[in-house]
Design an enzyme around this catalytic site. Structure first.
Site, PDB file in Angstrom:
ATOM      1  N   HIS A 125       1.036  -1.118   0.083  1.00  0.00           N
ATOM      2  CA  HIS A 125      -0.016  -0.028  -0.011  1.00  0.00           C
ATOM      3  C   HIS A 125       1.000   1.156  -0.006  1.00  0.00           C
ATOM      4  O   HIS A 125       1.679   1.242   0.736  1.00  0.00           O
ATOM      5  CB  HIS A 125      -0.921   0.241   1.388  1.00  0.00           C
ATOM      6  N   ASN A 156       8.388  -3.370   2.971  1.00  0.00           N
ATOM      7  CA  ASN A 156       6.946  -3.244   3.160  1.00  0.00           C
ATOM      8  C   ASN A 156       6.700  -3.675   4.623  1.00  0.00           C
ATOM      9  O   ASN A 156       5.801  -2.821   5.513  1.00  0.00           O
ATOM     10  CB  ASN A 156       6.163  -4.369   2.438  1.00  0.00           C
ATOM     11  N   ASP A 256      14.382  18.507  -1.336  1.00  0.00           N
ATOM     12  CA  ASP A 256      15.180  18.567  -2.659  1.00  0.00           C
ATOM     13  C   ASP A 256      15.821  17.463  -3.306  1.00  0.00           C
ATOM     14  O   ASP A 256      15.810  17.343  -4.500  1.00  0.00           O
ATOM     15  CB  ASP A 256      16.290  19.736  -2.022  1.00  0.00           C
ATOM     16  N   GLU A 259      12.914  15.841  -4.900  1.00  0.00           N
ATOM     17  CA  GLU A 259      12.385  16.189  -6.021  1.00  0.00           C
ATOM     18  C   GLU A 259      13.391  16.017  -7.272  1.00  0.00           C
ATOM     19  O   GLU A 259      13.075  15.855  -8.433  1.00  0.00           O
ATOM     20  CB  GLU A 259      12.445  17.740  -5.873  1.00  0.00           C
ATOM     21  N   ASP A 265       7.651  18.100  -7.953  1.00  0.00           N
ATOM     22  CA  ASP A 265       7.496  19.229  -7.094  1.00  0.00           C
ATOM     23  C   ASP A 265       6.749  19.238  -6.009  1.00  0.00           C
ATOM     24  O   ASP A 265       5.384  19.475  -5.930  1.00  0.00           O
ATOM     25  CB  ASP A 265       7.352  20.605  -7.907  1.00  0.00           C
ATOM     26  N   GLN A 275       8.933  27.006   1.306  1.00  0.00           N
ATOM     27  CA  GLN A 275       9.140  26.057   0.633  1.00  0.00           C
ATOM     28  C   GLN A 275      10.740  25.570   0.615  1.00  0.00           C
ATOM     29  O   GLN A 275      11.032  24.472   0.779  1.00  0.00           O
ATOM     30  CB  GLN A 275       8.710  26.078  -0.866  1.00  0.00           C
ATOM     31  N   GLU A 279      12.455  22.323   2.193  1.00  0.00           N
ATOM     32  CA  GLU A 279      13.011  21.138   1.219  1.00  0.00           C
ATOM     33  C   GLU A 279      14.410  21.100   1.507  1.00  0.00           C
ATOM     34  O   GLU A 279      14.991  20.077   0.979  1.00  0.00           O
ATOM     35  CB  GLU A 279      12.631  21.753  -0.164  1.00  0.00           C
TER      36      GLU A 279
HETATM   37 MN    MN Z   1       2.413  -1.986   3.686  1.00  0.00          MN
HETATM   38 MN    MN Z   2       8.658  21.843  -4.019  1.00  0.00          MN
END
Ligand code: MN
Ligand code: MN
Length: 288
Positions: A125, A156, A256, A259, A265, A275, A279
């Site tokens: 999940h 997991n 960062d 990203e 973003d 931001q 980041e």
């Molecule tokens: Mn899981």
């Molecule tokens: Mn961003």
């Protein structure tokens, strides 16, 4: 459209449920679903995904319980984003009703509940089942295959799970969270060993990494306005491999950095200065 469709689904499932189970003790329409799916991407749509069939690698699927960008060519989401607070949690049992997501356009391959079988990877999940226990229907919503990635069992069942549990501990302590998660790259190592690049006859890519971004606020309203440079943000980048260590804290990175490797973003609705500050940090807070 989504509102209508989801309500039709609720009514349909509700009628089925009424027919199958004992009536009355639980509401058919869930209070939590009265909030719009917009809350889940209140901090931004990380890839500017749109619900457009001509956008097969970045297709927005907005549900009441979470929002995602689907990538037809990877057979999984680019990201799933969800808001978590105590209104989403309750005593519903885990439904385990894994199934294809009918919100994937009919023209595309819909990953099935059997596609991960014998692959050596779990149906992992992204938005966890245990984050959506307010009602049976809300819990069931997390079992669509668009909310799954092929996840190495050790990732997991241990490292990733410990971080999920820590998030719910933060909620129990009086916080609300904005969470985004996904996988990137190709080639993971599951319980069959070696490197697996794809499963399900090539319909599902095995990501090389799993990642998650979590923004934590004390319970309150007007959330974007309350985010400051000091708001706690946890970002992790984990190997999708059996060799993973079970301490998630050692996989913390800056937003960062995530990203850069994902091309997404995060927090685009947060002001540029805040931001940038959020980041650049790497979380060093407690891990349990
Ligand atoms: Mn899981
Ligand atoms: Mn961003």
């Amino acid at each position: 459209m989504t509102f209508l469709k989801n309500n039709l689904l609720v009514v349909t499932l509700g009628l089925f449920w009424l027919g199958a189970c004992q009536p009355k003790s639980e509401p058919v329409v869930d209070p939590a679903t009265e909030t719009s799916s917009e809350v889940h991407i209140a901090l931004g749509n990380p890839s500017n995904a749109q619900t457009d069939i001509n956008s097969p690698t970045n297709y927005l699927i907005a549900k009441d319980e979470f929002v995602l960008s689907y990538n037809r060519d990877r057979g999984q989401a680019n990201w799933v984003s969800w808001h978590l607070d105590n209104t989403w949690r309750g005593s519903a049992e885990r439904q385990d009703d894994f199934r294809p997501d009918v919100d994937v356009p009919q023209e595309w391959y819909r990953v099935t509940q059997n596609d991960y079988r014998s692959s050596g990877f779990d149906r992992g999940h992204l938005c966890p089942s245990a984050d959506r226990t307010h009602s049976t229907l809300v819990n069931s919503s997390t079992f669509v295959m668009t909310n799954m990635i092929p996840q190495a069992p050790a990732n997991n069942r241990e490292t990733w799970r410990f971080l999920e549990e820590y998030c719910r501990d933060l909620v129990d302590a009086g916080n609300e969270l904005y969470i985004m998660a996904g996988g990137y790259g190709q080639g993971g190592t599951g319980s069959n060993g070696g490197v697996t690049n794809d499963i399900a006859n090539g319909n599902v890519v095995v990501p090389a990494h799993t990642w998650k971004v979590i923004l934590i606020l004390p319970n309150g309203s007007d959330d974007i306005a309350r985010i400051t440079a000091d708001t706690r943000v946890i970002a992790v980048d984990m190997p999708n491999a059996q060799s993973i260590a079970n301490d998630w804290g050692q996989y913390r990175v800056s937003v960062d950095a995530l990203e850069q490797v994902t091309g997404l973003d995060f927090f685009s609705k947060v002001s540029t200065n805040i931001q940038a500050a959020l980041e650049a940090k790497v979380d060093d807070g407690p891990t349990r």
